[in-house]
Design a protein around this motif. Sequence first.
Motif, short mmCIF file in Angstrom:
data_model
loop_
_atom_site.label_atom_id
_atom_site.label_comp_id
_atom_site.label_asym_id
_atom_site.label_seq_id
_atom_site.Cartn_x
_atom_site.Cartn_y
_atom_site.Cartn_z
N VAL A 162 0.84 -1.20 0.00
CA VAL A 162 0.00 0.00 0.00
C VAL A 162 0.88 1.26 0.00
CG1 VAL A 162 -1.96 -1.14 1.10
CG2 VAL A 162 -0.21 -0.07 2.52
N ALA A 163 0.27 2.34 -0.48
CA ALA A 163 1.04 3.56 -0.74
C ALA A 163 1.72 4.12 0.51
CB ALA A 163 0.10 4.62 -1.34
N CYS A 164 1.01 4.10 1.64
CA CYS A 164 1.59 4.76 2.82
C CYS A 164 2.82 4.03 3.33
CB CYS A 164 0.55 4.86 3.94
SG CYS A 164 -0.80 5.97 3.50
N THR A 165 2.79 2.70 3.34
CA THR A 165 3.96 1.94 3.80
C THR A 165 5.12 2.11 2.82
OG1 THR A 165 2.40 0.30 4.67
CG2 THR A 165 4.72 -0.32 4.64
N VAL A 166 4.81 1.99 1.54
CA VAL A 166 5.84 2.09 0.51
C VAL A 166 6.53 3.45 0.54
CG1 VAL A 166 6.15 2.23 -2.00
CG2 VAL A 166 4.83 0.35 -1.03
N SER A 167 5.74 4.52 0.61
CA SER A 167 6.34 5.86 0.56
C SER A 167 7.11 6.16 1.85
CB SER A 167 5.27 6.92 0.30
OG SER A 167 4.27 6.85 1.27
N MET A 168 6.65 5.64 2.96
CA MET A 168 7.38 5.81 4.24
C MET A 168 8.77 5.18 4.15
SD MET A 168 7.67 6.44 7.53
CE MET A 168 6.04 6.89 8.11
N ILE A 169 8.84 3.95 3.67
CA ILE A 169 10.13 3.26 3.60
C ILE A 169 11.03 3.89 2.53
CG2 ILE A 169 11.21 1.02 3.04
CD1 ILE A 169 10.02 1.31 5.92
N ALA A 170 10.45 4.26 1.40
CA ALA A 170 11.25 4.92 0.35
C ALA A 170 11.86 6.22 0.89
CB ALA A 170 10.38 5.20 -0.86
N THR A 171 11.10 6.94 1.70
CA THR A 171 11.61 8.18 2.29
C THR A 171 12.81 7.91 3.19
OG1 THR A 171 9.43 9.21 2.16
CG2 THR A 171 10.96 10.14 3.76
N VAL A 205 17.78 -2.49 11.40
CA VAL A 205 16.68 -2.43 10.45
C VAL A 205 15.61 -1.52 11.04
CG1 VAL A 205 15.62 -4.59 11.29
CG2 VAL A 205 15.13 -3.79 8.99
N PHE A 206 15.17 -0.57 10.22
CA PHE A 206 14.10 0.33 10.64
C PHE A 206 12.78 -0.37 10.38
CE2 PHE A 206 10.85 3.44 9.59
CZ PHE A 206 10.96 4.38 10.60
N LEU A 207 11.94 -0.39 11.39
CA LEU A 207 10.64 -1.05 11.27
C LEU A 207 9.54 -0.01 11.37
CD1 LEU A 207 8.52 -3.38 11.45
CD2 LEU A 207 9.02 -3.46 13.91
N ALA A 208 8.73 0.09 10.33
CA ALA A 208 7.54 0.93 10.38
C ALA A 208 6.34 0.01 10.47
CB ALA A 208 7.45 1.79 9.12
N ASP A 209 5.65 0.06 11.60
CA ASP A 209 4.41 -0.69 11.77
C ASP A 209 3.28 0.30 11.52
OD1 ASP A 209 2.12 -1.91 12.64
OD2 ASP A 209 2.97 -2.68 14.50
N MET A 210 2.79 0.31 10.29
CA MET A 210 1.81 1.33 9.90
C MET A 210 0.43 1.04 10.45
SD MET A 210 3.75 3.45 8.25
CE MET A 210 2.84 4.51 7.15
N GLN A 211 0.24 -0.17 10.99
CA GLN A 211 -1.03 -0.51 11.65
C GLN A 211 -1.10 0.20 13.00
OE1 GLN A 211 -3.49 -2.72 10.44
NE2 GLN A 211 -4.70 -1.98 12.16
N CYS A 265 1.05 2.51 13.90
CA CYS A 265 1.73 3.81 13.79
C CYS A 265 2.90 3.85 14.76
CB CYS A 265 0.75 4.96 14.03
SG CYS A 265 1.01 6.28 12.87
N SER A 266 3.67 2.77 14.79
CA SER A 266 4.84 2.75 15.68
C SER A 266 6.09 2.46 14.85
CB SER A 266 4.64 1.74 16.80
OG SER A 266 5.19 0.50 16.47
N PHE A 267 7.18 3.07 15.25
CA PHE A 267 8.42 3.02 14.49
C PHE A 267 9.56 2.65 15.43
CE2 PHE A 267 5.45 6.12 12.87
CZ PHE A 267 5.25 5.64 11.58
N GLU A 268 10.43 1.79 14.95
CA GLU A 268 11.47 1.28 15.83
C GLU A 268 12.71 0.98 15.00
OE1 GLU A 268 11.68 -2.15 19.31
OE2 GLU A 268 9.94 -2.05 18.01
N SER A 269 13.88 1.15 15.58
CA SER A 269 15.12 0.76 14.93
C SER A 269 15.66 -0.47 15.65
CB SER A 269 16.11 1.93 15.01
OG SER A 269 17.38 1.53 14.59
N LEU A 270 15.69 -1.60 14.94
CA LEU A 270 16.05 -2.88 15.56
C LEU A 270 17.49 -3.24 15.21
CD1 LEU A 270 12.84 -4.75 14.34
CD2 LEU A 270 13.24 -3.91 16.66
N GLU A 271 18.15 -3.92 16.13
CA GLU A 271 19.54 -4.32 15.91
C GLU A 271 19.60 -5.69 15.24
OE1 GLU A 271 23.06 -4.73 19.00
OE2 GLU A 271 21.63 -3.18 19.58
N ILE A 272 20.37 -5.80 14.15
CA ILE A 272 20.45 -7.12 13.50
C ILE A 272 21.82 -7.75 13.73
CG2 ILE A 272 18.68 -6.94 11.74
CD1 ILE A 272 20.64 -5.88 9.78
#
Lengths: 279, 74
Positions: A234-243, A264-270, A272-279
């Motif tokens: 969907v557009a909102c997830t795609v444009s968020m990650i592209a940004t 890895v940056f995680l956008a949970d668009m359901q 509306c939470s955002f997190e930077s996870l360590e891999i």
Amino acid sequence: MELSGFIQDLARHSHTLDNYPFACILDAPLLDLAGNYNIQPWQAQVKALENQICPERYIRNFKTISLDMQLDLARSRVIVVGAGGLGGFVIELLVRSGVGRMTVADGDVFELSNLNRQLLGSTHLVGKNKVEAAGNRAKDINPFTRVKTCGKYLQQEDLPGLLPESDLVLDCLGGVEFREQLLQAAGIHGCPVVTGFVAGNTGLASTVFPGDRTPAAFWQAGQGQGAEIALGNVACTVSMIATLQAREAIHILTRQKPCLRNRVFLADMQACSFESLEI
Amino acid sequence: MQVQVRCYATLSPYSPPEGLVEMAPGSTPRDLIQNLGLPMDEVKIIFVNGKSADLSTPLGDQDRVGVFPAVGGG
């Protein structure tokens, strides 16, 4: 190349603006000068910035993107692999920001079902090549970005010809296939990669320099088995990650510290939470 | 002990109500996956408290666990 006259002409065609500590030049005279001196627009832009003359189209970047950083972008070469959902937005943002040279690779044509999210697609382009749309869009937005297009799905054997002339790879592929091969080939050529991958409301992005930990565990599935097949995109997830990808690209190209190495940056668009996870 | 769990993308239907699961002390992500009925072959990567973890890392009370399938859309 005899450019002393060019630099004098640049100065003559530039002007000052209140509150900016450098001279500016409009598009038309800079393009004319490039033509007169038989250099490419992207080269004329580099010369202008080297001489502390900013193409006026970038003045609102200042002070977030300094004149030196603008010059870094003008000199930079990127390859965008995939001109679909992520690629369309990434191309838009990097071309507007002033990246000098870009190669865009994609073998696909637009389908009606792409138009829910793919910025480069439009009703009249259904059935047309995505890379052609990318080239036309880039030309419309910024004539100082030189865009080369490669209208095929890249294969392993294409990479040695493309990667050595790139400062950065934007992995905007669709599907789990080929992502790890691209990452490995980029590593061999010393090229950093900013990758994005999405499915439904879940979006992820990561930056990988040679030798870094990678998010390849997300791609351990057979062809057509990524979650995006079941969930769509969907557009909102795609444009968020592209940004996020474009933001990382600009930081890397301007020699600032990227945020997503070994993460890895995680956008949970359901949620509306955002997190930077360590891999 | 109580563990906070969120399953993503195609696995999100397996997220527990309120995001919380009661587990025996010493449980691991493997135990958690079994407890939630997650299809093991679809779980590709797990994060515990924001760090990538393997299936046998012992979990602690109030640990946050994220569970992901393969994701590759673009």
